[in-house]
Write a protein that holds these residues in place. Structure first.
Motif, PDB file in Angstrom:
ATOM      1  N   THR A 104      12.478  -3.880  -3.409  1.00 33.72           N
ATOM      2  CA  THR A 104      12.079  -5.035  -2.607  1.00 33.72           C
ATOM      3  C   THR A 104      10.578  -5.022  -2.349  1.00 33.72           C
ATOM      4  O   THR A 104       9.915  -3.982  -2.491  1.00 33.72           O
ATOM      5  N   VAL A 105      10.047  -6.173  -1.917  1.00 37.72           N
ATOM      6  CA  VAL A 105       8.631  -6.260  -1.555  1.00 37.72           C
ATOM      7  C   VAL A 105       8.334  -5.336  -0.378  1.00 37.72           C
ATOM      8  O   VAL A 105       7.275  -4.698  -0.328  1.00 37.72           O
ATOM      9  N   GLU A 106       9.275  -5.261   0.564  1.00 32.93           N
ATOM     10  CA  GLU A 106       9.084  -4.397   1.740  1.00 32.93           C
ATOM     11  C   GLU A 106       8.905  -2.943   1.310  1.00 32.93           C
ATOM     12  O   GLU A 106       8.051  -2.218   1.857  1.00 32.93           O
ATOM     13  N   GLU A 107       9.688  -2.506   0.339  1.00 32.83           N
ATOM     14  CA  GLU A 107       9.543  -1.146  -0.175  1.00 32.83           C
ATOM     15  C   GLU A 107       8.251  -1.010  -0.971  1.00 32.83           C
ATOM     16  O   GLU A 107       7.587   0.030  -0.916  1.00 32.83           O
ATOM     17  N   LEU A 108       7.884  -2.062  -1.689  1.00 38.07           N
ATOM     18  CA  LEU A 108       6.690  -2.003  -2.528  1.00 38.07           C
ATOM     19  C   LEU A 108       5.421  -1.825  -1.704  1.00 38.07           C
ATOM     20  O   LEU A 108       4.566  -1.020  -2.054  1.00 38.07           O
ATOM     21  N   VAL A 109       5.277  -2.564  -0.613  1.00 39.28           N
ATOM     22  CA  VAL A 109       4.037  -2.471   0.164  1.00 39.28           C
ATOM     23  C   VAL A 109       3.873  -1.103   0.820  1.00 39.28           C
ATOM     24  O   VAL A 109       2.759  -0.715   1.184  1.00 39.28           O
ATOM     25  N   GLU A 110       4.972  -0.367   0.951  1.00 35.32           N
ATOM     26  CA  GLU A 110       4.886   0.981   1.521  1.00 35.32           C
ATOM     27  C   GLU A 110       4.864   2.063   0.438  1.00 35.32           C
ATOM     28  O   GLU A 110       4.759   3.249   0.749  1.00 35.32           O
ATOM     29  N   ALA A 111       4.937   1.645  -0.827  1.00 30.92           N
ATOM     30  CA  ALA A 111       4.935   2.610  -1.934  1.00 30.92           C
ATOM     31  C   ALA A 111       3.565   3.267  -2.089  1.00 30.92           C
ATOM     32  O   ALA A 111       2.532   2.693  -1.748  1.00 30.92           O
ATOM     33  N   ASP A 112       3.572   4.485  -2.622  1.00 27.62           N
ATOM     34  CA  ASP A 112       2.325   5.239  -2.803  1.00 27.62           C
ATOM     35  C   ASP A 112       1.553   4.733  -4.011  1.00 27.62           C
ATOM     36  O   ASP A 112       2.114   4.468  -5.075  1.00 27.62           O
ATOM     37  N   LEU A 113       0.251   4.591  -3.813  1.00 29.66           N
ATOM     38  CA  LEU A 113      -0.632   4.154  -4.891  1.00 29.66           C
ATOM     39  C   LEU A 113      -1.863   5.063  -4.863  1.00 29.66           C
ATOM     40  O   LEU A 113      -2.881   4.734  -4.277  1.00 29.66           O
ATOM     41  N   GLY A 114      -1.716   6.240  -5.451  1.00 32.91           N
ATOM     42  CA  GLY A 114      -2.831   7.176  -5.491  1.00 32.91           C
ATOM     43  C   GLY A 114      -3.245   7.706  -4.137  1.00 32.91           C
ATOM     44  O   GLY A 114      -4.450   7.853  -3.865  1.00 32.91           O
ATOM     45  N   GLY A 115      -2.271   7.994  -3.280  1.00 28.49           N
ATOM     46  CA  GLY A 115      -2.598   8.568  -1.974  1.00 28.49           C
ATOM     47  C   GLY A 115      -2.655   7.552  -0.854  1.00 28.49           C
ATOM     48  O   GLY A 115      -2.765   7.924   0.316  1.00 28.49           O
ATOM     49  N   LYS A 116      -2.617   6.274  -1.178  1.00 26.06           N
ATOM     50  CA  LYS A 116      -2.590   5.205  -0.175  1.00 26.06           C
ATOM     51  C   LYS A 116      -1.361   4.347  -0.420  1.00 26.06           C
ATOM     52  O   LYS A 116      -0.872   4.268  -1.541  1.00 26.06           O
ATOM     53  N   THR A 117      -0.914   3.683   0.635  1.00 24.87           N
ATOM     54  CA  THR A 117       0.168   2.722   0.415  1.00 24.87           C
ATOM     55  C   THR A 117      -0.407   1.498  -0.288  1.00 24.87           C
ATOM     56  O   THR A 117      -1.620   1.252  -0.266  1.00 24.87           O
TER      57      THR A 117
END
Length: 291
Positions: A104-117
């Motif tokens: 989901t988008v909700e999970e995506l915005v909290e996903a890790d992207l190189g040390g940052k959400t």
């Protein structure tokens, strides 16, 4: 001081900052609301928040396929110019790759992207580039084979329209052709069974009202409606549409001839459904002069 959900919400409402940024600001300032606002400002996050009210209807759609799963993600910006920015494109590509691991988008915005959400990465980009941005939506598709296609591509895997098509059977090139068809024709659903029943009923009622205007008997009208609804289904459902590559065949028949079965599709177009307030040039100049 305990950092409660209510405090985090209050700070988010007053600054427009993301949930994790608001929570961190309160933690760093021991729950002091004014200090937390200042903390966000020093990090450039309040500046980003001020832009959050501006309409972001441009941007890019990116697609990514991993195994039997495909994802399409729309990341919006305020202007088309940002969509051509290499840093923005790189960020969108990373977000699409991260989306293959969530639902989901909700999970995506909290996903890790190189040390940052992803949310923090977006906020940092807003502060740097100076435009409001957002991860607006994502869609996933699974199947035996998943094919992706980008229309109006600006770089590999992203552009203005992103399409995913799921097939049963090995793709021999028909998958991309069907994806191109979806991009061009924009079907409402895969088949009649997938159409919203209320939409079908509304269309049927409209057609009945039109037919009754002719003054024909109800028995005749009922037969007319069968034909008209069949034509309607051939226009809005993917499997029943005339295939753009070979209009003599339906999409379903073309797929069958190629030895595959179409089991699903996704189509995302940048800005689809977003209402953008427009001003004429004179009004824009007047507004700027007053500000």
């Amino acid at each position: 001081m305990a950092i409660t959900a209510a405090l985090v919400k209050e700070l988010r409402d007053s600054t427009g900052a993301g949930m994790m940024d608001a929570k961190k600001a309160l933690t760093e300032t021991d729950g002091d609301m004014e200090a937390a606002v200042d903390w966000l400002r020093t990090k450039g996050l309040a500046k980003a928040a001020k832009k959050s009210g501006r309409t972001a209807a441009e941007g890019l759609v990116a697609v990514a396929v991993e195994g039997n799963k495909g994802v399409a993600v729309e990341v919006n910006s305020e202007t088309d110019f940002v969509g051509k920015n290499a840093d923005f494109q790189a960020m969108v590509g990373k977000i699409a790759n991260a989306a293959t691991g969530v639902s989901t988008v909700e999970e995506l915005v909290e996903a890790d992207l190189g040390g940052k959400t992803v949310a923090t990465t977006i906020t940092d980009a807003i502060a740097t580039i100076g435009e409001n941005m957002s991860v607006r939506r994502m869609a996933t598709l699974e199947g035996e084979t998943v094919v992706s296609y980008i229309h109006n591509s600006v770089t590999d895997g992203m552009g203005k329209i992103g399409v995913l098509v799921a097939l049963n059977g090995a793709d021999n090139g028909i998958g991309k052709q069907i994806a191109m068809h979806v991009a061009a024709v924009n079907p409402a659903s895969l088949s009649e069974a997938d159409l919203d029943a209320s939409v079908v009923e509304k269309e049927k009622q409209v057609q009945m009202d039109i037919a009754r205007e002719s003054g024909k008997p109800e028995a005749v009208i009922e037969k007319m409606i069968v034909g008209r609804m069949k034509k309607y289904m051939s226009e809005v459902t993917l499997l029943n549409q005339s295939f753009v590559v070979n209009p003599d065949l339906t999409v379903e028949a073309a797929a069958k001839d190629a030895g595959v079965e179409v089991t699903g599709f996704v189509r995302l177009e940048v800005g689809e459904g977003i209402e953008v307030e427009k001003e004429d040039f004179a009004a824009e100049v007047a507004k700027a002069a007053q500000g």
